[in-house]
Design a protein around this motif. Structure first.
Motif, mmCIF file in Angstrom:
data_model
loop_
_atom_site.group_PDB
_atom_site.id
_atom_site.type_symbol
_atom_site.label_atom_id
_atom_site.label_comp_id
_atom_site.label_asym_id
_atom_site.label_seq_id
_atom_site.Cartn_x
_atom_site.Cartn_y
_atom_site.Cartn_z
ATOM 1 N N GLU A 1 40.702 53.819 61.664
ATOM 2 C CA GLU A 1 39.374 54.707 61.222
ATOM 3 C C GLU A 1 38.444 53.771 60.975
ATOM 4 N N ASP A 2 38.680 52.531 60.434
ATOM 5 C CA ASP A 2 37.465 51.496 60.323
ATOM 6 C C ASP A 2 36.907 51.131 61.709
ATOM 7 N N ARG B 1 34.676 54.364 62.580
ATOM 8 C CA ARG B 1 33.386 54.409 61.641
ATOM 9 C C ARG B 1 32.447 53.497 62.168
ATOM 10 N N ASP C 1 30.951 55.028 65.492
ATOM 11 C CA ASP C 1 30.193 56.047 65.214
ATOM 12 C C ASP C 1 28.815 55.471 64.862
ATOM 13 N N GLU C 2 28.505 54.737 64.005
ATOM 14 C CA GLU C 2 27.580 54.008 63.599
ATOM 15 C C GLU C 2 26.458 53.752 64.990
#
Length: 151
Positions: free
Chosen positions: A69-70, A73, A76-77
């Protein structure tokens, strides 16, 4: 030049440096990141049978999902697409197998850069991947120090 970049993660604080380096390359080349977390089941083979394997397995899977998930994230940024996988086995062997099976162009992974007796006693997943992979491997030095400490 790169279409599929593999980034192994163990969820440690230092590995974010390698992930960010891979994301920089993915952005520049329009590549997809393949994030992999290897649950090292071999290291738990010696546990007594009384141990609750289900509880340990659940904890390891939770750690794996948090680490992936990190990566999602951070990707996605930057607008980078990610495919993520959790696999079981020997980390170096599974990283090499995944890269070859998925047609990855590059493996970007963190290394602590240990030498001498530390490497002899601890082994190095990165070194084993470099030696065993037909896919190019880019290693990124990650610090052992606690956050806020000089590297």
């Amino acid at each position: 030049m790169y279409d599929r970049i593999l980034v192994p993660t163990d969820g440690s604080e230092g590995v974010e440096r390698a992930i960010c380096h891979a994301l920089d390359l993915a952005e520049a080349h329009g590549a997809t990141i393949h994030a992999i977390y290897v649950v090292n089941t071999a290291s738990y083979a010696g546990l007594p049978m009384e141990s609750s394997w289900d509880g340990i397995d659940e904890m390891l899977r939770s750690d794996a999902e948090a680490a992936l998930e990190d990566v999602r994230r951070l990707a996605d940024e930057r607008g980078v697409s990610v495919e993520a996988a959790v696999v079981d086995g020997s980390p170096s062997r599974e990283i090499v197998s995944y890269a070859e099976r998925e047609g990855c162009d590059l493996i970007v992974m963190g290394t602590h850069g240990r030498g001498g007796i530390d490497r002899l006693l601890l082994g190095s997943v990165a070194e084993k991947v470099v030696r065993g992979s037909n896919v190019p491997v880019l290693t990124v030095h990650v610090a052992d120090e606690a956050p806020g400490q000089p590297a």
